[in-house]
Design an enzyme around this catalytic site. Sequence first.
Site, PDB file in Angstrom:
ATOM      1  N   LYS A 182     119.319 176.487 146.406  1.00 61.29           N
ATOM      2  CA  LYS A 182     120.352 177.226 145.670  1.00 61.29           C
ATOM      3  C   LYS A 182     119.839 177.667 144.289  1.00 61.29           C
ATOM      4  O   LYS A 182     120.444 178.480 143.616  1.00 61.29           O
ATOM      5  CB  LYS A 182     121.618 176.379 145.527  1.00 61.29           C
ATOM      6  CG  LYS A 182     122.294 176.066 146.864  1.00 61.29           C
ATOM      7  CD  LYS A 182     123.525 175.192 146.670  1.00 61.29           C
ATOM      8  CE  LYS A 182     124.130 174.676 147.965  1.00 61.29           C
ATOM      9  NZ  LYS A 182     124.974 175.682 148.661  1.00 61.29           N
ATOM     10  N   THR A 223     130.778 180.346 150.361  1.00 64.07           N
ATOM     11  CA  THR A 223     132.183 180.736 150.342  1.00 64.07           C
ATOM     12  C   THR A 223     132.650 180.881 148.891  1.00 64.07           C
ATOM     13  O   THR A 223     133.567 181.653 148.613  1.00 64.07           O
ATOM     14  CB  THR A 223     133.062 179.701 151.078  1.00 64.07           C
ATOM     15  OG1 THR A 223     132.681 178.385 150.655  1.00 64.07           O
ATOM     16  CG2 THR A 223     132.898 179.807 152.574  1.00 64.07           C
ATOM     17  N   LYS A 275     128.197 174.769 142.487  1.00 66.53           N
ATOM     18  CA  LYS A 275     127.934 174.434 143.883  1.00 66.53           C
ATOM     19  C   LYS A 275     127.093 173.165 143.877  1.00 66.53           C
ATOM     20  O   LYS A 275     126.650 172.721 142.812  1.00 66.53           O
ATOM     21  CB  LYS A 275     127.184 175.572 144.589  1.00 66.53           C
ATOM     22  CG  LYS A 275     125.961 176.078 143.802  1.00 66.53           C
ATOM     23  CD  LYS A 275     125.310 177.302 144.439  1.00 66.53           C
ATOM     24  CE  LYS A 275     126.034 178.598 144.195  1.00 66.53           C
ATOM     25  NZ  LYS A 275     126.451 179.339 145.357  1.00 66.53           N
ATOM     26  N   ARG A 276     126.872 172.554 145.050  1.00 66.77           N
ATOM     27  CA  ARG A 276     125.965 171.420 145.113  1.00 66.77           C
ATOM     28  C   ARG A 276     124.609 171.814 144.528  1.00 66.77           C
ATOM     29  O   ARG A 276     124.203 172.968 144.609  1.00 66.77           O
ATOM     30  CB  ARG A 276     125.801 170.953 146.565  1.00 66.77           C
ATOM     31  CG  ARG A 276     126.988 170.160 147.076  1.00 66.77           C
ATOM     32  CD  ARG A 276     127.225 168.895 146.283  1.00 66.77           C
ATOM     33  NE  ARG A 276     126.279 167.876 146.671  1.00 66.77           N
ATOM     34  CZ  ARG A 276     126.555 166.871 147.496  1.00 66.77           C
ATOM     35  NH1 ARG A 276     127.777 166.740 147.989  1.00 66.77           N
ATOM     36  NH2 ARG A 276     125.655 165.974 147.795  1.00 66.77           N
ATOM     37  N   LYS A 294     135.138 183.686 146.744  1.00 66.65           N
ATOM     38  CA  LYS A 294     136.225 183.348 145.812  1.00 66.65           C
ATOM     39  C   LYS A 294     136.032 184.074 144.478  1.00 66.65           C
ATOM     40  O   LYS A 294     136.992 184.571 143.881  1.00 66.65           O
ATOM     41  CB  LYS A 294     136.272 181.832 145.581  1.00 66.65           C
ATOM     42  CG  LYS A 294     136.594 181.046 146.851  1.00 66.65           C
ATOM     43  CD  LYS A 294     136.297 179.553 146.716  1.00 66.65           C
ATOM     44  CE  LYS A 294     136.287 178.895 148.103  1.00 66.65           C
ATOM     45  NZ  LYS A 294     135.692 177.535 148.085  1.00 66.65           N
ATOM     46  N   HIS A 338     126.001 175.461 160.655  1.00 66.01           N
ATOM     47  CA  HIS A 338     126.141 175.784 159.232  1.00 66.01           C
ATOM     48  C   HIS A 338     124.839 175.783 158.459  1.00 66.01           C
ATOM     49  O   HIS A 338     124.847 175.970 157.242  1.00 66.01           O
ATOM     50  CB  HIS A 338     127.097 174.805 158.539  1.00 66.01           C
ATOM     51  CG  HIS A 338     128.510 174.873 159.025  1.00 66.01           C
ATOM     52  ND1 HIS A 338     129.454 175.687 158.449  1.00 66.01           N
ATOM     53  CD2 HIS A 338     129.128 174.237 160.029  1.00 66.01           C
ATOM     54  CE1 HIS A 338     130.608 175.531 159.084  1.00 66.01           C
ATOM     55  NE2 HIS A 338     130.423 174.647 160.057  1.00 66.01           N
TER      56      HIS A 338
HETATM   57  C1  26M Z   1     124.604 165.100 157.558  1.00 61.89           C
HETATM   58  C2  26M Z   1     124.177 163.841 157.883  1.00 61.89           C
HETATM   59  C3  26M Z   1     124.532 162.752 157.097  1.00 61.89           C
HETATM   60  C4  26M Z   1     125.338 162.946 155.992  1.00 61.89           C
HETATM   61  C5  26M Z   1     125.776 164.209 155.676  1.00 61.89           C
HETATM   62  C6  26M Z   1     125.401 165.287 156.455  1.00 61.89           C
HETATM   63  C7  26M Z   1     125.859 166.624 156.096  1.00 61.89           C
HETATM   64  C8  26M Z   1     127.096 166.824 155.510  1.00 61.89           C
HETATM   65  C9  26M Z   1     127.503 168.073 155.166  1.00 61.89           C
HETATM   66  C10 26M Z   1     125.066 167.728 156.337  1.00 61.89           C
HETATM   67  C11 26M Z   1     125.477 168.989 155.988  1.00 61.89           C
HETATM   68  C12 26M Z   1     126.713 169.165 155.390  1.00 61.89           C
HETATM   69  O1  26M Z   1     127.171 170.348 155.018  1.00 61.89           O
HETATM   70  C13 26M Z   1     126.411 171.484 155.163  1.00 61.89           C
HETATM   71  C14 26M Z   1     127.150 172.591 154.513  1.00 61.89           C
HETATM   72  O2  26M Z   1     128.053 172.388 153.720  1.00 61.89           O
HETATM   73  N1  26M Z   1     126.785 173.804 154.854  1.00 61.89           N
HETATM   74  C15 26M Z   1     127.419 174.931 154.235  1.00 61.89           C
HETATM   75  O3  26M Z   1     128.449 175.385 155.083  1.00 61.89           O
HETATM   76  C16 26M Z   1     129.204 176.402 154.455  1.00 61.89           C
HETATM   77  C17 26M Z   1     130.360 176.742 155.374  1.00 61.89           C
HETATM   78  O4  26M Z   1     129.903 177.391 156.508  1.00 61.89           O
HETATM   79  C18 26M Z   1     128.330 177.609 154.166  1.00 61.89           C
HETATM   80  O5  26M Z   1     129.095 178.539 153.474  1.00 61.89           O
HETATM   81  C19 26M Z   1     127.116 177.187 153.320  1.00 61.89           C
HETATM   82  O6  26M Z   1     126.233 178.275 153.171  1.00 61.89           O
HETATM   83  C20 26M Z   1     126.403 176.037 153.994  1.00 61.89           C
HETATM   84  O7  26M Z   1     125.363 175.535 153.159  1.00 61.89           O
END
Ligand code: 26M
Length: 790
Positions: free
Chosen positions: A533, A635, A527-528, A639, A348
């Site tokens: 971003k 995503t 978004k975050r 939407k 991702h």
């Molecule tokens: C990792 C280590 C420790 C704590 C948290 C994390 C971690 C948690 C979530 C790292 C990444 C995380 O999420 C990444 C994410 O949300 N990526 C997004 O994924 C979406 C679905 O595929 C995409 O649409 C987004 O572009 C992408 O940023």
Amino acid sequence: MTHADLRADMLRHLTYSFGKDPEHAHIRDWRMALSLAVRDRIVDPWFDATRKTYAGGHKRVYYLSMEFLIGRLLEDAIVNLGLLETARDAFADLGVDFTEVLENEPDAALGNGGLGRLAACFLDSLSTIGCPAYGYGIRYEHGLFRQSFVDGRQVEEPEDWLLQPHAWEFQRPEAAFEIGFGGSVDESGRRAVWRPDEMVVAAAYDTPIVGWQGRWANTLRLWSAKPVRAFDLESFNRGDYVGAAAPEALARTISRVLYPDDTTEQGKALRLKQEYFFTASSLRDVVRRYLSEHDDLRAMPEKVAIQLNDTHPAIAGPELVRLLHDEKGLPFEDAEQAARGCLSYTNHTLMPEALERWPEELMASLLPRHMQLIERIDQAHAKANPGRKVTAIEDGEVKMGELSFMMAHKVNGVSALHTGLMKETVFAELNRLHPDRIVNQTNGVTPRRWLLSSNPGLSRLIDDTIGNGWVDDLERLSELESHIEDNGFREAFAEAKASNKRELARFVRETEGVEIDPDAMFDIQIKRIHEYKRQHLNILETIAYWRAIQENPDRDWTPRVKIFAGKAAPGYVFAKKIIHLVNDVARMVNDDPVTSRFLKIVYLPNYNVSLAERLIPAADLSEQISTAGKEASGTGNMKFALNGALTIGTLDGANVEIRERVGAENFFLFGMTAPEVVARRTVANHAEKAIAESPELARAIGDIEDGVFTMDDPERYRDIAQNLRGADYFLVCSDFSSYYDKQREVDAAYRNRDEWNQKAALNTARSGWFSSDRTIRGYMNDIWMARSAL
Ligand code: 26M
């Protein structure tokens, strides 16, 4: 079922499940009574689905994810069961406000953002399609923190959804596994034996996930950590009652809280424990279920597909090898092959700081046997590919992306652009060795939640125009195209949007005390908060527009409301500064008597799934402005387009595919492409040069560093300004003028409201491909080799 039946069921639950009489019922009691009445209607299809899967010998899909960002479940279940009108009528009879009942449910916020929300959309689609599947994750006591603002600064508070009454889960005391950590490996016998020195119990909680029209229901199984023995009897007998409860607290820390950082990998031992905890429990469950029906473990890939949602469950590779080799006695090579046949991995992000790496030392102390197996997997890979230098262990760290790649039969990216970049960058060498392994599955979103239920006005219009077949066949939205020429349709489409905007304006007035004009353009970025971003690009442009209005207040400016929402990771200082800046700018701009007719800024606190459901249907303009090459897919972008917002965006992630489908003339493109971004970084002083060429940008940056928005504290944003003038890694300055100019084109386009509405309607009509049903069918065909059981 009639509304009288439903009302009777609710009253029965109110009385006999909760011991309340209707006279004294609180809104929460009604919500729980309705939830149980609805849940009763899910249980039968749920059992049927399980029986059909057994009877038909179907292959099962297991989706392993650290995060499931579900939001509310009640309305979703009601909508999927077709009970919306029935429930509304039942409450009308009772004189209880139905909307209030639905909104009483807390969000299940067991995720950070895109990755967790994607998992939730996938669960909905798997059930709608009738693909036998389980979601596996962690039952966090505390989901993502709640956000509020104090003097414009983000403040985090713990979230405690599990403390609220909750109707959806079933505890499964019979499904529990002991999970070990630490200890040593005994290699004296024929088989290696891991002797952990710490054990916890993983206890299962099941939530049924019902698909469209209740035709199928799958299970989301979340693991909760419990002590092996609730009480330390020795301490208890000594009279140390506090110490006696210590094991309980210690074990429970594992499933206590969701890590709130999706930016940087911090390498915390507890995080690794969480990852192993849920992955090991899930795999044991999978193998147990397989062995209850089959006996040849080598044939497991015929009946079992396990999807790793990012590298968070990457320990699944070595753990499955350990189960099959150490515990079940398969030769190492056979175990590895069977594991790879089952496993596949979704990437991702390409951002280097987000890629998981664990220190060998930590891995060896927490999971000594797994560390040995990782070395063996790495060596086997090296041996099979002589002369190649790619390894899963490097500089004393285990690289979880490489490990996942080696242990997966398929690896996928989440948009066409992202998958291409995966092949060219992080996995270039592995892709050369295994050219058929990487595949693309562009993300999608569930139309049940993101159109049907969140945008009832537009959904009704679509139903009236083309019937309701679109709900599980979203490409049928293309049938709307022929109606767009029709004035009546276009007006009705515009009215659906206008009504959503009025409703949002009411919400903003009531919650924030800010008046916004529903006739102004609603321009939304939610978004975050991340540098890539580029919320700061958005606010700089807003400042520049504000200055332009001030200089010429009598011009006929296009009124806009700039809406922001999103959380920053608690340790991400720069992102928190951006939030503070937006709030400071908002205060100043909203109070400016000269410009406030034309420009308002609103930053809504505590962004979550439910807030997204309110905002997206009311958007005119969707901000998708990441530095090209950085947003894997996005995503939210889908939407918005589906709900008839036009996008202003870069050629990044799935924006590329959205633009291809909705048409370039219905999408506001700006900024550098991914290769241009790479080239631009090599230009000396790229930021300074861009600032010198744009007086608007120079002035906006000057404003924030002169303390225009922070009279009390002029230093506050010096470092943001410094970053922009200096490194500007995300090229905010270099993309600014292209963005500013495109926004002025947006202004002009919005003035021709009929043409705008036409473009908006075309966005809806051409977004059908972005259904997560399409995505899931792609995974079923190209990765899982699984079929619908319906
Ligand atoms: C990792 C280590 C420790 C704590 C948290 C994390 C971690 C948690 C979530 C790292 C990444 C995380 O999420 C990444 C994410 O949300 N990526 C997004 O994924 C979406 C679905 O595929 C995409 O649409 C987004 O572009 C992408 O940023």
